[in-house]
Design an enzyme around this catalytic site. Structure first.
Site, short mmCIF file in Angstrom:
data_model
loop_
_atom_site.label_atom_id
_atom_site.label_comp_id
_atom_site.label_asym_id
_atom_site.label_seq_id
_atom_site.Cartn_x
_atom_site.Cartn_y
_atom_site.Cartn_z
N GLU A 89 0.81 -1.21 0.00
CA GLU A 89 0.00 0.00 0.00
C GLU A 89 0.85 1.27 0.00
O GLU A 89 0.55 2.23 -0.69
CB GLU A 89 -0.86 -0.02 1.26
CG GLU A 89 -2.20 0.57 1.04
CD GLU A 89 -3.13 0.14 2.16
OE1 GLU A 89 -4.16 0.78 2.31
OE2 GLU A 89 -2.79 -0.82 2.89
N ASP A 90 1.88 1.29 0.84
CA ASP A 90 2.60 2.54 1.09
C ASP A 90 3.90 2.70 0.31
O ASP A 90 4.56 3.71 0.42
CB ASP A 90 2.92 2.67 2.59
CG ASP A 90 1.65 2.67 3.42
OD1 ASP A 90 0.61 3.06 2.87
OD2 ASP A 90 1.70 2.30 4.60
#
Length: 332
Positions: A42-43
């Site tokens: 996600e990051d």
């Protein structure tokens, strides 16, 4: 990277803390590794393929499921609550470990909620109470469930929480000596009959006290069993013998005897509960269980052999824990 959490801690400390919580549950290596990596897809620019290549498909798969779960979480925040709950469950039904990482993640977020902007706190605490705490309960993880409930309760209803905590303190000051005396009498009676056991006092959690007061429309004074003891023994036979000792020493309270050993709860919880009127006419709830039952009561499906031998359930056919989780999901 130099990303920071709301607390100003470097971003990396969060996955470490989550991994540490899972280590307490004594989970397998793949689960701990996935927890360490749980925000990477996600990051960061890392892809599923890279994760698979570096860490193997088992860990890659867990991280991937967590990422999907977070997206789902985000998308269905405004959906109907129960529906949300079911979707959440179904999304992770393929591997119970994903759910355990999610719960540990939530626990760490709740423990550090004071760093989150006040506007967001209530929403997170509410979700914890409505989705994650019940989920921990369904998975039989009592310790986790009550910590989540208590943290959420403290944020959502600070006044009620403070009031109950102060009443508990008063009670402790007033009855502390009596409770110690009851514990000694219990130990003494069991020792005389040759039952080896460990007697531990336990106080009800603030949230469960409040819920009982609300549900039954009663005042704090009317609560009958704030005090309880856990009696841990080696063997199942000892549980029944201990009940016999308790009931022949003190009057038992009608309608308060429950045998979850012969008929376990759906989440595998096993214990005998009984309430007796001890010295000083103090009602005391006893939970009598073996050490093994205690392990399952505290760690739920995390305590199952599935995680103990370091192999995943894929090698061993479906484990009871997974099967149990599937049945729970189907039952919802």
């Amino acid at each position: 990277g130099a990303q920071k959490r709301a607390s100003g801690d470097p971003y990396f400390s969060h996955p470490l803390e989550v991994a540490a919580i899972l280590t307490e549950f004594r989970l397998d290596d793949a689960t701990i590794a996935a927890a360490m990596l749980h925000d990477t897809i996600e990051d960061t620019p890392v892809t599923r393929e890279e994760l698979d290549r570096v860490f193997g498909t088992e860990i890659g798969g867990l991280v991937d499921s967590l990422t999907k779960l977070n997206k789902l979480d985000f998308a269905s925040k405004h959906a109907v609550q129960a529906e949300n709950f079911r979707k959440l469950l179904l999304a992770i039904a393929d591997d119970a470990r994903v759910l355990l990482i999610k719960l540990a993640d939530r626990l760490h977020n709740m423990r550090t909620l004071h760093f989150v902007p006040p506007a967001k706190r209530a929403r997170i605490a509410q979700d914890t109470l409505e989705i994650y705490a019940p989920l921990a309960g369904r998975m039989g993880m009592q310790g986790l469930r009550s910590e989540l409930e208590d943290l959420a309760f403290r944020y959502l209803m600070p006044d009620a929480h403070a009031l109950i905590m102060s009443r508990l303190e008063e009670l402790k000051a007033k009855n502390g000596a009596l409770i110690a005396r009851i514990a000694d009498e219990l130990k003494d009676q069991f020792a005389r009959r040759g039952i080896k056991c460990d007697v531990r006092g336990r106080q009800k959690q603030a949230y469960s006290i409040w819920r009982k007061m609300e549900r039954n429309q009663i005042s704090f004074e009317q609560l009958s069993d704030i005090y309880g003891f856990r009696i841990l023994v080696d063997k199942v036979e000892d549980c029944y013998e201990a009940v016999g000792v308790a009931h022949t020493t003190w009057p038992s309270v009608m309608g308060r005897f429950k045998d979850y050993i012969s008929t376990p709860k759906q989440n595998d919880y096993r214990s005998i509960h009984t309430t007796v009127v001890g010295p000083g006419t103090q009602r005391v709830e006893l939970q009598i269980r073996t050490y093994d039952m205690h392990e399952i009561a505290e760690y739920g499906i995390a305590a199952h052999a599935l995680y103990k031998d370091g192999r995943s359930a894929l090698d061993t056919g479906e484990s009871g824990a997974y099967r149990n989780l599937r049945q729970i999901i189907e039952a919802l």
